[in-house]
Design an enzyme around this catalytic site. Structure first.
Site, short mmCIF file in Angstrom:
data_model
loop_
_atom_site.label_atom_id
_atom_site.label_comp_id
_atom_site.label_asym_id
_atom_site.label_seq_id
_atom_site.Cartn_x
_atom_site.Cartn_y
_atom_site.Cartn_z
CG ASP A 103 -9.39 -7.08 -16.07
OD1 ASP A 103 -10.07 -6.59 -16.99
OD2 ASP A 103 -9.87 -7.78 -15.16
CE1 TYR A 231 -15.83 -6.95 -13.92
CE2 TYR A 231 -15.46 -9.15 -13.01
CZ TYR A 231 -15.14 -8.16 -13.91
OH TYR A 231 -14.14 -8.36 -14.83
CG HIS A 296 -8.67 -6.78 -21.76
ND1 HIS A 296 -8.77 -5.50 -21.22
CD2 HIS A 296 -8.78 -7.63 -20.71
CE1 HIS A 296 -8.93 -5.59 -19.90
NE2 HIS A 296 -8.94 -6.87 -19.57
#
Length: 317
Positions: A103, A231, A296
């Site tokens: 990730d 982010y 994931h």
């Protein structure tokens, strides 16, 4: 975690303090976690890699766990993150290491290998493929055009919005929604929120209530602003990596992804991650593994299988 023989220590790194968990003796394998995790996401690999004769080291990245949480949003660019890892290698007195990323840890690992290939023996990266800096459209603009404002990365951009929604929903419910997301579809956070607080969410067999509680207690302590700032720095990092436009990743690399991971269903990605797609930008790419029926969080969902993939690959070097 002491009962697992995992050792913990704090190291001064790149102007902050980084907490690391480690186990084993031998060549160092650096395990870089993603969102919303910390060292604990690698609990299986720490023990299993140690059993295979490696020294497994899992740091809490800045903003997470027991590591420092710088208050400024701009302290979470890719240059800061790579700087932390290079400085951590220095603190560990390791001129070269093996790296495993997942990730956000995978994004960090890609750029670590791009900026400092001399420090990496080999890379095993998971879930997020390398996306080269091409064209003039910044990441958030591209994702908004592709998926709209409700796409989770777009929703994370404005300071305080995601934090308020997580607080309303409850950390327990938020983490369960993220960990149980097992769909080939984009993850959206609508304006009305992610559902009702404290709703009943059935966990998969690979994670327990006790393990969720361990995550909850950690994030109750640190909050989510540091992790969300990764982010919020996407566009700033995009600007900062301009000097590396067109640069290639030559480090020997294996890439692993689950076919139920939403990332695997990003438009065009399946063709791209084939050896003839991503290999144009990652000439060091030697192997791609697509795990069937896996989502994931593949390193937790299939821990032994992932450890075997890691060991089989890095033993070549």
């Amino acid at each position: 975690m002491e009962e697992l023989g995992i050792k913990h220590k704090m190291l001064p790194v790149n102007g902050i303090n980084i907490h690391v968990a480690e186990k084993g003796e031998g060549p160092v394998v650096l395990l870089l976690h993603g969102f919303p995790e910390f060292w604990y996401g690698w609990r299986y690999q720490l023990t299993e890699l140690a059993q295979h004769g490696f020294r497994a080291v899992a740091p809490d990245l800045r903003g997470y766990g027991d590591s420092s949480v710088p208050p400024e949003m701009t302290s979470y660019t890719i240059l800061h993150l790579v700087g932390d890892v290079v400085s951590l290698m220095d603190a560990l007195e390791q001129p070269q290491v093996f790296v495993v990323g997942h990730d956000w840890g995978a994004i960090l690992a890609w750029y670590l290998c791009l900026f400092r290939p001399d420090r990496i023996k080999a890379l095993v990266n998971m879930s997020v493929p390398f996306i080269p800096r091409i064209g003039s459209i910044k990441p958030v603009q591209f994702l908004t055009a592709m998926y709209g404002d409700a796409y989770y990365i777009c929703r994370f951009q404005e300071s305080g919005i995601a934090e308020t929604e997580i607080a309303r929903l409850g950390i327990d419910s938020f983490l369960k929604k993220v960990f149980t997301y097992h769909k080939p579809e984009p993850f959206y956070i609508p304006k009305e929120g992610l559902g009702l607080p404290n709703e009943k969410i059935t966990l998969p067999d690979w994670i327990t209530e006790e393990e969720i509680n361990y995550y909850v207690k950690n994030f109750e302590k640190t909050g989510f602003t540091g992790p969300l700032n990764y982010y919020r720095c996407l566009d700033l990092s995009w600007d900062l990596i301009t000097p590396w436009s067109g640069a290639e990743i030559t480090v020997p690399t294996k890439f692993i992804i689950g076919d139920h991971d939403m990332t695997y269903h990003f438009p065009g990605i399946q063709m791209y991650i084939s050896l003839y797609g991503m290999k144009l930008f990652v000439p060091g790419l030697q192997d791609v593994a697509v795990l069937k029926g896996v989502g994931h969080f593949l390193h937790q969902e299939r821990p032994k299988e992932i450890t075997d993939h890691i060991c089989d690959f890095i033993r070549k070097f």
